[in-house]
Scaffold this active site. Structure first.
Site, short mmCIF file in Angstrom:
data_model
loop_
_atom_site.label_atom_id
_atom_site.label_comp_id
_atom_site.label_asym_id
_atom_site.label_seq_id
_atom_site.Cartn_x
_atom_site.Cartn_y
_atom_site.Cartn_z
N CYS A 85 16.99 -10.14 -14.90
CA CYS A 85 17.00 -10.96 -16.12
C CYS A 85 16.97 -10.13 -17.39
O CYS A 85 17.09 -10.68 -18.49
CB CYS A 85 15.84 -11.94 -16.09
SG CYS A 85 15.93 -13.11 -14.73
N CYS A 212 9.69 -24.61 -16.57
CA CYS A 212 10.73 -23.74 -16.03
C CYS A 212 11.93 -23.69 -16.97
O CYS A 212 12.36 -24.71 -17.51
CB CYS A 212 11.20 -24.25 -14.67
SG CYS A 212 9.86 -24.52 -13.47
N SER A 213 12.49 -22.50 -17.15
CA SER A 213 13.67 -22.36 -17.99
C SER A 213 14.90 -22.97 -17.32
O SER A 213 14.89 -23.28 -16.13
CB SER A 213 13.93 -20.88 -18.32
OG SER A 213 14.12 -20.13 -17.14
N LYS A 332 13.11 -21.35 -22.61
CA LYS A 332 12.70 -22.69 -22.19
C LYS A 332 13.62 -23.75 -22.78
O LYS A 332 14.01 -24.70 -22.10
CB LYS A 332 11.24 -22.92 -22.63
CG LYS A 332 10.65 -24.25 -22.20
CD LYS A 332 10.28 -24.27 -20.76
CE LYS A 332 10.83 -25.31 -19.89
NZ LYS A 332 11.81 -26.25 -20.24
N HIS A 336 18.89 -19.96 -20.15
CA HIS A 336 18.69 -18.63 -19.58
C HIS A 336 19.90 -18.20 -18.73
O HIS A 336 19.79 -18.00 -17.53
CB HIS A 336 17.41 -18.64 -18.74
CG HIS A 336 16.99 -17.32 -18.19
ND1 HIS A 336 17.43 -16.12 -18.69
CD2 HIS A 336 16.16 -17.01 -17.15
CE1 HIS A 336 16.87 -15.13 -18.01
NE2 HIS A 336 16.11 -15.64 -17.06
#
Length: 389
Positions: A85, A212-213, A332, A336
């Site tokens: 990431c 969770c994103s 968020k 992502h």
């Protein structure tokens, strides 16, 4: 020694894109990035591309895709980076090393990912490739499962902080309302984020959907130049400090609640910059899950270990707080897309410092911190940015 500076950028809308692949995502924002920087494609000396892929696309070798958008880049050296990431930040730091070694004067940093065309279950499997597969690949719910374990361990050690996580989610969604590039521009509010429901179910351990994103498509580009070249351009954002610190990949080899690599990266970058957290106007940090943002409060030094929940409860990281964190809405709200994330985070910080953040703006922003991590605080990148011009 030449110093690399940010002189321009562009950013796609994050979300479920009509663009079928990363090639199209990149092509859509290449010309705007060059125009924003005020440079010609023929002046670019190197192209540094961050794409995680890992199975999202059959097409690999994606560093070579950028030149398809502009024939002037046909013979320009290009290389693709992958660091989970933190892939986008890896590409950025590679480009900076290129410039600061004197090998080139202008570089493109491109981050991109196309994720939403892949079935959800397969997305989880692909992302688990960034875990320690020998020990962690069978965790239910993918990376959410890993961070669910982390949240559960944190609660067992320091008490249930579900409401603090909901406050972080609500803060970032509220901030994202002002971000025109955000995947989800919706202010859910604390009560919704804090209350499990059919629309906000538990995903893994104590983590709810709002913790969770988002799985997103998107691309972002930074244009870098050495400081001498940047003098003739419209804007320049400099790096006061930048540090990459890695940690063990297996969670079993460390106290995962410590985020020790993140702590080391933050301490090193602030030391390079000769600054403290009190000198920062804002921070863009890696909130892949709300518990990650809370642990990052502790890693950056806003709170002692186990006390990160106090930071959000006291309003320290609100947009109008002492140190606004994720005024862009963070991962968020913004989304992502793995390879684009690190580049996007630096774009968001640069927009703040250049006075181009629009409704996202933190008034008077002069120095910004960016923290982007790959894996569970394994590859940790921390940048301290300031406006030169």
């Amino acid at each position: 020694m030449p110093r690399a500076q940010i002189v321009g950028w562009s950013h796609s809308q994050f979300g479920k894109a009509d663009a079928p692949d990363t090639e199209s995502l990149i092509a859509g924002i290449l010309a705007p990035a060059l125009e924003h920087a005020g440079v010609e494609a023929s002046a670019v000396d190197g192209i540094f591309v961050g794409v995680f892929n890992g199975g999202f696309s059959r097409q690999d070798f994606q560093g070579a895709l950028v030149a398809l958008a502009d024939e002037a880049l046909r013979y320009t050296p290009a290389i693709r980076y992958e660091n989970a990431c933190a892939t986008g930040s890896a590409a950025l730091y590679g480009a900076m090393d290129f410039i600061e070694s004197g090998r080139g004067r202008i570089a493109l940093v491109v981050g991109a990912e196309k994720m939403t065309a892949t079935p959800t279950a397969q997305v989880g499997d692909i992302l688990l490739g960034a875990s320690y597969v020998k020990e962690e690949a069978d965790v239910p719910a993918g990376f959410a499962g890993l961070f669910g374990q982390i949240a559960q361990s944190y609660f067992q050690r320091y008490g249930d902080q579900s409401d603090a996580l909901a406050m972080i989610a609500a803060k970032n969604h509220k901030n994202g309302m002002a971000n025109p590039y955000a995947h989800m521009r919706k202010d859910f509010g604390f009560e919704f984020c804090n209350t499990p429901s059919d629309k906000n179910p538990h995903v893994a351990g104590p983590l709810r959907r709002t913790d969770c994103s988002l799985v997103s498509d998107g691309a972002a580009i930074l244009v870098l130049a050495d400081d001498e070249t940047a003098k003739d351009l419209k804007r320049a954002i400099a790096f006061r400090g930048r540090v990459q610190a890695n940690d063990y990949l297996p969670m079993s080899k460390r106290d995962v609640l410590e985020f020790a690599g993140a702590r080391k990266a933050w301490a090193g970058a602030l030391d390079q910059a000769g600054l403290t957290l009190d000198d920062l106007s804002l921070v863009e940090t890696h909130d892949c899950f709300t518990v990650a943002e809370m642990l990052e409060y502790e890693a950056m030094g806003l709170a002692e270990r186990g006390q990160g929940h106090r930071v959000i409860r006291d309003g320290v990281t609100a947009k109008d707080g002492k140190l606004p964190v994720n005024p862009s809405g963070g991962l968020k709200s913004k989304g992502h897309p793995i390879g684009a994330t690190g580049v996007s985070m630096h774009v968001m910080a640069a927009m703040q410092l250049s006075g181009e953040a629009g409704d996202m703006a933190v008034p008077g922003a002069s120095v910004a911190g960016v923290f982007n991590m790959g894996g569970v605080a394994v590859a940790n990148y921390c940048s301290i940015l300031e406006r030169v011009r």
